[in-house]
Design a protein around this motif. Structure first.
Motif, PDB file in Angstrom:
ATOM      1  N   PRO A  82      -7.368  -6.993   0.323  1.00  0.00           N
ATOM      2  CA  PRO A  82      -6.924  -8.026   0.419  1.00  0.00           C
ATOM      3  C   PRO A  82      -6.334  -8.583   1.954  1.00  0.00           C
ATOM      4  O   PRO A  82      -6.354  -9.842   2.293  1.00  0.00           O
ATOM      5  CB  PRO A  82      -5.373  -7.920  -0.416  1.00  0.00           C
ATOM      6  N   HIS A  83      -5.754  -7.545   2.553  1.00  0.00           N
ATOM      7  CA  HIS A  83      -5.041  -7.908   4.045  1.00  0.00           C
ATOM      8  C   HIS A  83      -6.118  -8.168   4.893  1.00  0.00           C
ATOM      9  O   HIS A  83      -5.616  -8.263   6.165  1.00  0.00           O
ATOM     10  CB  HIS A  83      -4.028  -7.042   4.321  1.00  0.00           C
ATOM     11  N   ALA A  84      -7.416  -8.000   4.629  1.00  0.00           N
ATOM     12  CA  ALA A  84      -8.468  -8.252   5.492  1.00  0.00           C
ATOM     13  C   ALA A  84      -9.171  -9.707   5.359  1.00  0.00           C
ATOM     14  O   ALA A  84      -9.958 -10.080   5.852  1.00  0.00           O
ATOM     15  CB  ALA A  84      -9.547  -7.194   5.559  1.00  0.00           C
ATOM     16  N   SER A  94      -4.031  -7.797  -5.692  1.00  0.00           N
ATOM     17  CA  SER A  94      -3.083  -6.471  -6.407  1.00  0.00           C
ATOM     18  C   SER A  94      -4.099  -5.424  -6.183  1.00  0.00           C
ATOM     19  O   SER A  94      -5.156  -5.188  -6.650  1.00  0.00           O
ATOM     20  CB  SER A  94      -3.331  -6.811  -7.826  1.00  0.00           C
ATOM     21  N   VAL A  95      -3.475  -4.533  -5.135  1.00  0.00           N
ATOM     22  CA  VAL A  95      -4.430  -3.500  -4.604  1.00  0.00           C
ATOM     23  C   VAL A  95      -5.094  -2.623  -5.593  1.00  0.00           C
ATOM     24  O   VAL A  95      -4.321  -2.337  -6.796  1.00  0.00           O
ATOM     25  CB  VAL A  95      -3.905  -2.758  -3.365  1.00  0.00           C
ATOM     26  N   GLY A  96      -6.369  -2.083  -5.481  1.00  0.00           N
ATOM     27  CA  GLY A  96      -6.941  -1.006  -6.529  1.00  0.00           C
ATOM     28  C   GLY A  96      -7.618  -1.949  -7.426  1.00  0.00           C
ATOM     29  O   GLY A  96      -8.950  -1.416  -7.684  1.00  0.00           O
ATOM     30  N   ARG A 103      -4.603   5.653   7.516  1.00  0.00           N
ATOM     31  CA  ARG A 103      -3.706   6.728   7.265  1.00  0.00           C
ATOM     32  C   ARG A 103      -2.192   5.827   7.389  1.00  0.00           C
ATOM     33  O   ARG A 103      -1.419   6.696   7.558  1.00  0.00           O
ATOM     34  CB  ARG A 103      -3.677   7.951   7.903  1.00  0.00           C
ATOM     35  N   GLN A 104      -2.218   4.724   6.998  1.00  0.00           N
ATOM     36  CA  GLN A 104      -0.726   3.919   7.034  1.00  0.00           C
ATOM     37  C   GLN A 104      -0.743   3.193   5.829  1.00  0.00           C
ATOM     38  O   GLN A 104      -1.943   2.394   5.429  1.00  0.00           O
ATOM     39  CB  GLN A 104      -0.597   3.429   8.317  1.00  0.00           C
ATOM     40  N   SER A 105       0.293   3.257   5.030  1.00  0.00           N
ATOM     41  CA  SER A 105       0.079   2.088   4.011  1.00  0.00           C
ATOM     42  C   SER A 105       1.270   1.225   4.395  1.00  0.00           C
ATOM     43  O   SER A 105       1.182   0.672   5.804  1.00  0.00           O
ATOM     44  CB  SER A 105       0.653   2.919   2.933  1.00  0.00           C
ATOM     45  N   ASN A 118       3.695  -1.617  11.455  1.00  0.00           N
ATOM     46  CA  ASN A 118       2.695  -2.626  11.900  1.00  0.00           C
ATOM     47  C   ASN A 118       2.454  -3.377  10.642  1.00  0.00           C
ATOM     48  O   ASN A 118       1.572  -4.256  10.997  1.00  0.00           O
ATOM     49  CB  ASN A 118       1.785  -2.074  12.982  1.00  0.00           C
ATOM     50  N   HIS A 119       2.387  -3.125   9.476  1.00  0.00           N
ATOM     51  CA  HIS A 119       1.758  -3.533   8.332  1.00  0.00           C
ATOM     52  C   HIS A 119       1.900  -5.181   8.498  1.00  0.00           C
ATOM     53  O   HIS A 119       1.190  -5.937   8.332  1.00  0.00           O
ATOM     54  CB  HIS A 119       2.406  -2.982   6.924  1.00  0.00           C
ATOM     55  N   SER A 120       3.353  -5.594   8.594  1.00  0.00           N
ATOM     56  CA  SER A 120       3.700  -6.979   8.603  1.00  0.00           C
ATOM     57  C   SER A 120       3.977  -7.484   9.979  1.00  0.00           C
ATOM     58  O   SER A 120       4.285  -8.422  10.374  1.00  0.00           O
ATOM     59  CB  SER A 120       5.007  -7.389   7.701  1.00  0.00           C
TER      60      SER A 120
END
Ligand SMILES: Cc1ncc(C[n+]2csc(CCOP(=O)(O)OP(=O)(O)O)c2C)c(N)n1
Ligand SMILES: [Mg+2]
Length: 783
Positions: free
Chosen positions: A78-80, A127-129, A196-198, A340-342
């Motif tokens: 989603p975030h891409a 919705s991830v997954g 390796r970051q959520s 850095n996620h947001s």
């Protein structure tokens, strides 16, 4: 390799590297524009994920402009989303206007959306997954179509998920892996952007190599892309083995911190840890700080050469997991920071990035800005030669012919569930051409509840779908059984294990067969009504993608008396009302079931249609003798008068589904005292509510204010009339009806957990019985 091939390969790599940079820039700029440049009216952060995008641009460059074939389909994490938009911007299939309106009304969506975005989106994500698992179920759907002769095996595409590593925490991934293994999944790639970051933090080191084991156990090939080419070259130099060992032993969080801090920090840490080992000091000294940072972050997922070699190597149909090591925020000042996620670049930072790419101020939206004329022309030509540029739009699948009517199962007493099974069985066996054509396109599925939801007859007639023959061993051994479970390529039932998420994702994929593959399927899935809740997000996801299917929730309600509170559903009527893209019906009689199934098969094919949910019951009830078909049109619209009110009727009983015997018994008792009393059979609280809401909304939208069906129905009552509403479920699914014309309501239904008991006991305890209806009516109408 010949010189020409070498040249061509290095040209490809150079072009893909340029595209990687373009995608990183355009996705960053799209998010920046939405947050820092576009005027804001609400003072809220618009959002967008520059770091998540930068993490995956090399992977997407290598995939979309090198590995992807026209028949392949991709679910993008989603975030891409902005990267996917940037790809289409470079292809010329996305407009600057859409990008400038990213996350604004009518602009490019935050997360890829099949229905809302103007670019082609193979799978919605958000919705991830779920998008990840959708690729596996779509692969199964493709196999189904190939086996049924609707798709040529040579046209089989790969179903590819580009996923974040945190998506591997979602349980639905593992449910899907198991189901995939059982069904011999093929033509499926999952590419993990393994940064390796959520959202919250860096992920656990303990998972290192665990994913390999899990996937390999389920038959997948796992290709790990840990090191980039420059790292591998460094490992071959004196001291390189120590460097490699250090990287392998470095904790995720340490790696992230050092990435954020940069070259000097890398040098001092490496010097402290391994500087004394043979040749290491010299190896480190051969890089200046910037080059050292560059080397240490040259992970497989950022190295075009490593990526295309890996994609090229997986040239068979075996499902493949690519674990591509990456850095979240790669190439941006946010790289590696745990927050850095947001996180977002500030204006000076984005200006610095722009300048570093040679893009002039004001040229930010130039697709090939900063490249120079020749390089830009070459890159454009390269894009034009990609398979992606030759990809056709989604096909428009022809409609499946429909018989004018579906025969009503006979019998004086029937349950809606058994009527459903009989209608399907009749279809499966019918020799009439339209019925046969429809039956041939039906594909049924259930999460291990095929028999108990009355799908067994259809399965006996049409078989289980299996790519390889599966004998019915019990039958071969002549052991009597009602179920004939042989599986073969022509079978039409996809049997799933008990995992309702898988079930809904399967329905979603089957329900997109038309736009995905050009052949419509008519998916029919059955599930115990309470366990809809187990797969609710996957159901919502299916509807969000506009997938078309018939969902049957059965058995339902307290009426499933002996099964107790764990199996009796209460709130699915509210889900049915509240879920966009799904129309909920709850029939009472067998002829309603046949009528509504016929309607559902039409509705799931209509341009403005959607999925349909039938809530059914195992309670056998006396059937209503009909004098004509006058009730049918109203039943399709959501309700009809089962006992028409007469005169200035002051009252009605409004009900849904299996409680009809109690309703009619109460009617007989009350009719004498309440002249003109009516009984309204609501076949769809959802449609009635929607029509009423639309009518009210029309006052503000300027649409023509056509009277809604529920208003028309209730106009048969006197203005001051009162209604008793009854259904075996949450009473609020019907109680709103009182507001339509300002009538008093006494709502009966179930609003606390059920329990075991026989039907008379339970109906009395939960006040669904005849006495309760009579009492409610007496209180309302007789004072
Ligand atoms: C089902 C669901 N729960 C929570 C979220 C909120 N959320 C969005 S992204 C994210 C973490 C993403 O991490 P990862 O998958 O590793 O992606 P990346 O690091 O590439 O951004 C979370 C928890 C969501 N989108 N979907
Ligand atoms: Mg991640």
């Amino acid at each position: 390799m010949t010189d020409t091939l070498t040249d061509r390969r290095s040209d490809t790599i150079a072009a893909l590297e340029l595209l990687d940079t373009r995608l990183r820039w355009l996705s960053s700029w799209t998010v920046h524009n939405a947050n820092h440049i576009r005027p804001k009216r609400d003072g809220l952060k618009v959002g967008g994920h520059q770091a998540s995008c930068a993490s995956i641009t090399a992977i997407m460059s290598a995939l979309y402009f090198h590995a992807l074939r026209p028949q392949d389909k991709v679910a993008v994490k989603p975030h891409a989303g902005p990267v996917l938009h940037a790809i289409h911007y470079l292809l010329g299939s996305q407009s600057r206007d859409q990008l400038e309106r990213f996350r604004g009304l009518g602009g490019a969506q935050s997360y890829p959306s099949r229905t809302k975005d103007k670019i082609p989106v193979d799978f919605s994500t958000g919705s991830v997954g779920l998008g990840v698992a959708a690729t596996a179920f779509t692969s199964l759907t493709q196999d189904y179509l190939i086996a049924h002769g609707a798709l040529d095996a040579t046209d089989a595409g790969r179903m590819i998920a580009l996923m974040g590593d945190a998506e591997l925490d979602e349980g639905n991934i593992y449910e899907c892996l198991i189901e995939g293994y059982k069904h011999d999944l093929r033509n499926c790639w999952w590419v993990v952007d393994y940064n390796r970051q959520s959202l919250d933090h860096t992920t656990a080191d303990r998972m290192f190599r665990r994913f390999d084991d899990i996937f390999e156990t389920c038959g997948w090939r796992v290709l790990t892309l840990k090191y980039g080419k420059r790292q591998r070259e460094a490992f071959d130099r004196p001291g390189g083995i120590s460097l490699r060992e250090w990287i392998d032993n470095c904790a995720n969080v340490d790696f992230a911190v050092l990435t954020y801090q940069g070259g000097a920090a890398w040098r001092s840490r490496l010097t402290a840890d391994i500087g004394a080992k043979p040749h290491v000091a010299k190896l480190l000294a051969s890089f200046d700080d910037a080059a050292l940072a560059d080397l240490m972050t040259n992970l497989g997922g950022h190295c075009i050469e490593t990526l295309i070699d890996a994609f090229d190597s997986a040239d068979d149909e075996r499902p493949t997991l690519f674990i591509a090591y990456t850095i979240k925020g790669f190439g941006l000042p946010l790289a590696g920071h745990k927050d850095n996620h947001s996180g977002m670049m500030n204006p000076p930072q984005i200006a610095e990035l722009r300048a570093s790419l040679g893009i002039a101020e004001g040229d930010e939206w130039e697709p090939f800005g900063g490249l120079g004329d020749n390089a830009a022309a070459d890159l454009k030509a390269f894009i034009g030669r990609s398979a992606l540029a030759r990809r056709a739009g989604e096909p428009r699948a022809p409609a499946v012919p429909m018989p004018a009517r579906l025969p009503v199962p006979d019998g004086d007493e029937l349950s809606t569930q058994s009527a459903f099974g009989r209608v399907l069985l009749d279809l499966a066996k019918s020799g009439e051409p339209a019925s046969q054509a429809l039956a041939d396109r039906i594909v049924t599925t259930a999460p291990d509840v095929t028999q108990t939801t009355n799908l067994g007859g259809f399965v006996n007639a049409r078989g289980l779908f299996r790519r390889s023959e599966l004998g019915d061993v019990f039958r071969a051994a002549k052991i009597p059984s009602a179920q004939r479970w042989s599986g073969h390529a022509a079978g039409q039932h996809i049997e799933l294990g008990i995992a309702e998420n898988n079930f809904f994702l399967m329905l979603s994929s089957l329900g997109l067969a038309g736009p995905h593959f050009g052949t419509r399927l008519i998916p029919v899935g059955t599930v115990y009504d309470p366990f809809i809740a187990r797969g609710l997000d996957a159901l919502n996801y299916a509807c969000y993608q506009n997938a078309r299917f018939l969902l049957v929730g059965t058995p339902s309600g307290l009426t499933l008396a002996a099964e107790g509170g764990a199996h009796q559903s209460i709130n699915p009527p509210l889900i049915g009302i509240g879920q966009p893209g799904l129309t909920y019906f709850e029939p009472a009689f067998a002829d309603e079931v046949a009528l509504l199934m016929r309607h559902a098969f039409d509705h799931i094919q209509a341009d403005d249609g959607g999925a349909v949910y039938l809530r059914l019951s195992t309670r056998s009830i006396a059937q209503e003798p009909r004098v004509d078909a006058g009730w049918e049109a109203d039943a399709i619209k959501g309700g009809y008068w089962l006992r028409r009110p007469t005169g200035p009727a002051s009252a009605a009983i409004v009900f849904c589904g299996a409680v009809v015997p109690e309703v009619l018994a109460a009617y007989d008792i009350l009719a004498e005292d309440i002249p003109g009393l009516g009984v309204l059979a609501v076949t769809s609280p959802d449609l009635l509510h929607r029509g009423w809401s639309a009518r009210r909304a029309a006052r503000w939208t300027g649409a023509s204010p056509v009277e809604s069906h529920v208003e028309t129905l209730l106009s048969a009552l006197a203005p001051h009339a009162g209604v008793v509403t009854v259904l075996d479920g949450s009473p609020s699914a019907l109680s709103w009806i009182g507001s339509v014309r300002g009538m008093c309501v006494s709502p009966l239904g179930v609003d606390r957990f059920g329990q075991t008991g026989d039907l008379p006991d339970l109906y009395a305890t939960y006040r669904l019985d005849t006495d309760a209806i009579v009492d409610a009516a007496a209180e309302l109408f007789l004072g």
